[in-house]
Every structure is written in C-alpha cells, then in structure tokens.
Design a protein around this motif. Structure first.
Motif, PDB file in Angstrom:
ATOM      1  N   LEU A 250       4.890  97.469  46.306  1.00 27.47           N
ATOM      2  CA  LEU A 250       3.688  98.263  46.552  1.00 27.47           C
ATOM      3  C   LEU A 250       4.032  99.707  46.893  1.00 27.47           C
ATOM      4  N   LEU A 251       5.031  99.901  47.734  1.00 27.74           N
ATOM      5  CA  LEU A 251       5.447 101.248  48.115  1.00 27.74           C
ATOM      6  C   LEU A 251       5.982 102.014  46.907  1.00 27.74           C
ATOM      7  N   LEU A 252       6.771 101.362  46.097  1.00 30.27           N
ATOM      8  CA  LEU A 252       7.323 101.996  44.894  1.00 30.27           C
ATOM      9  C   LEU A 252       6.215 102.348  43.901  1.00 30.27           C
ATOM     10  N   THR A 253       5.269 101.447  43.741  1.00 32.14           N
ATOM     11  CA  THR A 253       4.145 101.711  42.839  1.00 32.14           C
ATOM     12  C   THR A 253       3.330 102.900  43.323  1.00 32.14           C
ATOM     13  N   TRP A 254       3.054 102.949  44.609  1.00 36.47           N
ATOM     14  CA  TRP A 254       2.298 104.069  45.168  1.00 36.47           C
ATOM     15  C   TRP A 254       3.071 105.378  45.024  1.00 36.47           C
ATOM     16  N   ALA A 255       4.357 105.327  45.337  1.00 36.48           N
ATOM     17  CA  ALA A 255       5.167 106.552  45.316  1.00 36.48           C
ATOM     18  C   ALA A 255       5.309 107.107  43.900  1.00 36.48           C
ATOM     19  N   THR A 256       5.521 106.254  42.923  1.00 39.85           N
ATOM     20  CA  THR A 256       5.676 106.748  41.558  1.00 39.85           C
ATOM     21  C   THR A 256       4.338 107.173  40.964  1.00 39.85           C
TER      22      THR A 256
ATOM     23  N   SER B 114       1.801 108.488  42.632  1.00 38.05           N
ATOM     24  CA  SER B 114       1.259 109.684  43.286  1.00 38.05           C
ATOM     25  C   SER B 114       2.159 110.907  43.103  1.00 38.05           C
TER      26      SER B 114
ATOM     27  N   VAL C 149       6.152  94.268  49.631  1.00 39.57           N
ATOM     28  CA  VAL C 149       5.915  95.556  50.282  1.00 39.57           C
ATOM     29  C   VAL C 149       6.685  96.658  49.571  1.00 39.57           C
ATOM     30  N   ALA C 150       7.925  96.395  49.203  1.00 43.19           N
ATOM     31  CA  ALA C 150       8.726  97.396  48.489  1.00 43.19           C
ATOM     32  C   ALA C 150       8.106  97.722  47.134  1.00 43.19           C
TER      33      ALA C 150
ATOM     34  N   ARG D 265       5.013 111.396  44.553  1.00 47.74           N
ATOM     35  CA  ARG D 265       5.717 111.676  45.802  1.00 47.74           C
ATOM     36  C   ARG D 265       7.230 111.623  45.660  1.00 47.74           C
ATOM     37  N   ILE D 266       7.722 110.803  44.766  1.00 50.21           N
ATOM     38  CA  ILE D 266       9.173 110.692  44.584  1.00 50.21           C
ATOM     39  C   ILE D 266       9.736 112.016  44.069  1.00 50.21           C
TER      40      ILE D 266
END
Length: 70
Positions: free
Chosen positions: A43-49, A51, A40-41, A53-54
């Motif tokens: 996937l969240l990191l992949t999505w955040a970087t 898009s 989950v972490a 968003r970070i």
C-alpha cells in the motif's frame, strides 16, 4: 479400575494433541504478521509511486548531498 485407566489415557491423549496444535500456532502467527507487513508495504509503495513522492524524495536527497559537497 477401567474407568480410571480410561480417564488417564484420554487425558494424556488430549493434552498431547493440545500441545501439538499450539506448536503450529507460532508459525501461523509469524505468517500472518509477514502477510500484514507485506500488505502495508505494498500500500505504501502504491501510494508513493502514484503520488510522485518517490521521485521528489530522490531529487531532494540528491540536492541535499550536492549542497553539502559544494
């Protein structure tokens, strides 16, 4: 008589093996939870970087702190 002794010995052996197997079950459950949390972490990191968003979040935090200082 032999059948009673045989049954008692087999019952003890089976119960000992059963208890031994359950001791490792908790470790396996912890390992699965850790693997799930890591997935989950990731996937969240992949999505955040991916898009952007970070960067947006960090810019927003710096702007908020800068506005509080003024």
């Amino acid at each position: 008589m032999f059948l009673r002794i045989w049954t008692a010995v087999m019952t003890l052996l089976v119960s000992a093996l059963w208890r031994r197997d359950e001791r490792g079950q908790t470790t396996a459950e912890y390992a699965l939870v850790l693997v799930g949390a890591a997935a989950v972490a990731l996937l969240l990191l992949t999505w955040a970087t991916g898009s952007g968003r970070i960067g947006w979040l960090l810019d927003k935090m710096v702007d908020t702190v800068a506005n509080m200082v003024k």
